[in-house]
Design an enzyme around this catalytic site. Structure first.
Site, PDB file in Angstrom:
ATOM      1  N   HIS A 214     106.603  25.396  22.158  1.00  0.00           N
ATOM      2  CA  HIS A 214     105.966  25.182  20.856  1.00  0.00           C
ATOM      3  C   HIS A 214     107.013  24.970  19.770  1.00  0.00           C
ATOM      4  CE1 HIS A 214     106.996  29.274  19.489  1.00  0.00           C
ATOM      5  NE2 HIS A 214     106.586  29.721  20.673  1.00  0.00           N
ATOM      6  N   CYS A 230     108.230  32.701  24.885  1.00  0.00           N
ATOM      7  CA  CYS A 230     107.958  31.262  24.797  1.00  0.00           C
ATOM      8  C   CYS A 230     109.250  30.473  24.559  1.00  0.00           C
ATOM      9  CB  CYS A 230     106.973  30.982  23.669  1.00  0.00           C
ATOM     10  SG  CYS A 230     105.282  31.504  24.048  1.00  0.00           S
TER      11      CYS A 230
END
Length: 402
Positions: A214, A230
């Site tokens: 992301h 992440c």
């Protein structure tokens, strides 16, 4: 005549696009001339890792500098080399590779025809895939085993947080909202302070919404080990990647050693000359704890005749707690009332508040994002006995497992 000139102009424009494309394709190495270093928006400073930082170290090695560390990490020695270079060329000595320092370095590379090259992954596989090398904090978009795009990323604060493995893309979303991860209030999608940034590419590990690639609201973190698991990208980069990948695209994640076990190969793309001989080699030594063979996930390393072991994994074997003080760059181990601290790029370590020193030719260092230490000093700090069996090249550790 005018038509001929117009056609020639179109051909030249197309050729220029092809050349520009090849520069992106090879990530800083122009196939027709000498390599250059590009930061791709990354801050070259302590705590960052990048394939381009490895190329920077090649530059200092090509200049004949001594004690240039290997690997992708911008460590204290690399910063010292940058400061010395800035002093030499009359720039402010902050140890950070900014625009002027980068321009001077690349000018010298071209003028002196240095033999340098990136370390590039490739594999025998068809179709598109995403490859994430946690050692270099670099994400590659591959097509039929060949790199198409390359982006700097940030990964987990510890090597365990960003999940190794062969995953796939199963969710995609624009301007994702953030639930707070149990540490903060939720933040709406599209908000400038949203830590997920402008795009979400979710992977199969965790169901598609727990782990993913992301954007982010903190671009200074890119290149570092900073996330809760992440993979962060610059918003502009993740927006490009978002348009190029489809659901079902394979996503392979791991440090370089893990990726090689998956079948990924790495080569140094040197235009001319021979690749410098690496000082770091993998050791065939094995470990037995109380007579039981121990299998480590990370390699044992032989560096300049000395053998080093992955700090965190050794602590986990004996039931000790490992932590990393990123601000002060200290690897910390705790077991019962004993605390040991190791300082990367140094031969100093501390046991229960008392400073101790490794042998003069030994040092603690970070290799591919992991801290490596001499095993005897660590184990003895926790009252384990360590012996070496030469005939079988085995480290024998004996003591009480907690």
């Amino acid at each position: 005549m005018k038509n001929n000139i117009k056609i020639k102009g179109i051909i030249l424009a197309l050729l220029s696009l092809i050349i520009i494309g090849s520069l992106d394709y090879s990530y800083g190495i122009n196939e027709t001339s000498n390599p250059v270093i590009i930061n791709r928006g990354l801050v070259f400073n302590t705590g960052r890792s990048s394939d381009q930082i490895r190329l920077l170290k090649d530059f200092f090695r090509a200049r004949g500098e001594k004690n240039v560390p290997w690997g992708y990490d911008y460590d204290h020695r690399t910063k010292e080399l940058v400061r010395n270079y800035q002093r030499e060329i009359g720039l402010s000595q902050d140890g950070i590779v900014g625009r002027k320092t980068m321009e001077s370095i690349n000018r010298e590379i071209r003028n002196r025809n240095y033999k340098m090259g990136l370390r590039i992954p490739y594999m025998d596989i068809s179709g598109d895939m995403i490859l994430i090398n946690k050692s270099s904090n670099t994400l590659y978009l591959m097509r039929s085993g060949i790199i198409q795009e390359s982006y700097p990323v940030a990964t987990g604060k510890t090597s365990q947080l960003t999940p190794d493995g062969k995953h796939r893309v199963i969710t995609k979303g624009k301007d994702p909202s953030w639930g707070g991860a149990g540490i903060s209030e939720p933040i709406a999608g599209g908000a400038p302070n949203n830590p997920l940034g402008s795009r979400w590419i979710g992977i199969s590990y965790g169901g598609g919404w727990k782990y993913g690639v992301h954007g982010n609201s903190n671009p200074s973190s890119i290149g570092s080990y900073a996330s809760l698991g992440c993979v962060r990208m610059f918003n502009a980069d993740v927006e490009k990647l978002y348009e190029k990948v489809k659901k079902g695209t394979p996503v392979w994640i791991g440090d370089e050693y893990t990726l090689m076990k998956y079948g990924v190969k790495f080569k140094s793309n040197y235009k001319e000359g021979k690749k410098p001989k690496e000082e770091i080699k993998y050791s065939k030594a094995v470990i037995k704890l109380n007579g039981k063979l121990i299998n480590l996930q990370s390699p044992i390393i032989n560096n300049e005749g000395r053998t080093y072991y992955p700090f965190r994994e050794l602590l986990e074997v004996i039931g000790a707690k490992a932590s990393w003080d990123g601000e002060n760059r200290i690897a910390i181990g705790e077991l019962d009332d004993n605390i040991v601290s190791f300082y990367p790029d140094s031969n100093r370590y501390n046991v229960n508040g008392l400073d101790k020193y490794l042998e003069k030719d030994q040092r603690v260092f970070i290799h591919r994002g992991k801290t490596y230490i001499p095993i005897r000093n660590l184990m003895q700090a926790f009252n384990y006995k360590v012996d070496w069996e030469e005939s079988s090249r085995t480290i024998l550790i004996n003591g009480e497992i907690k």
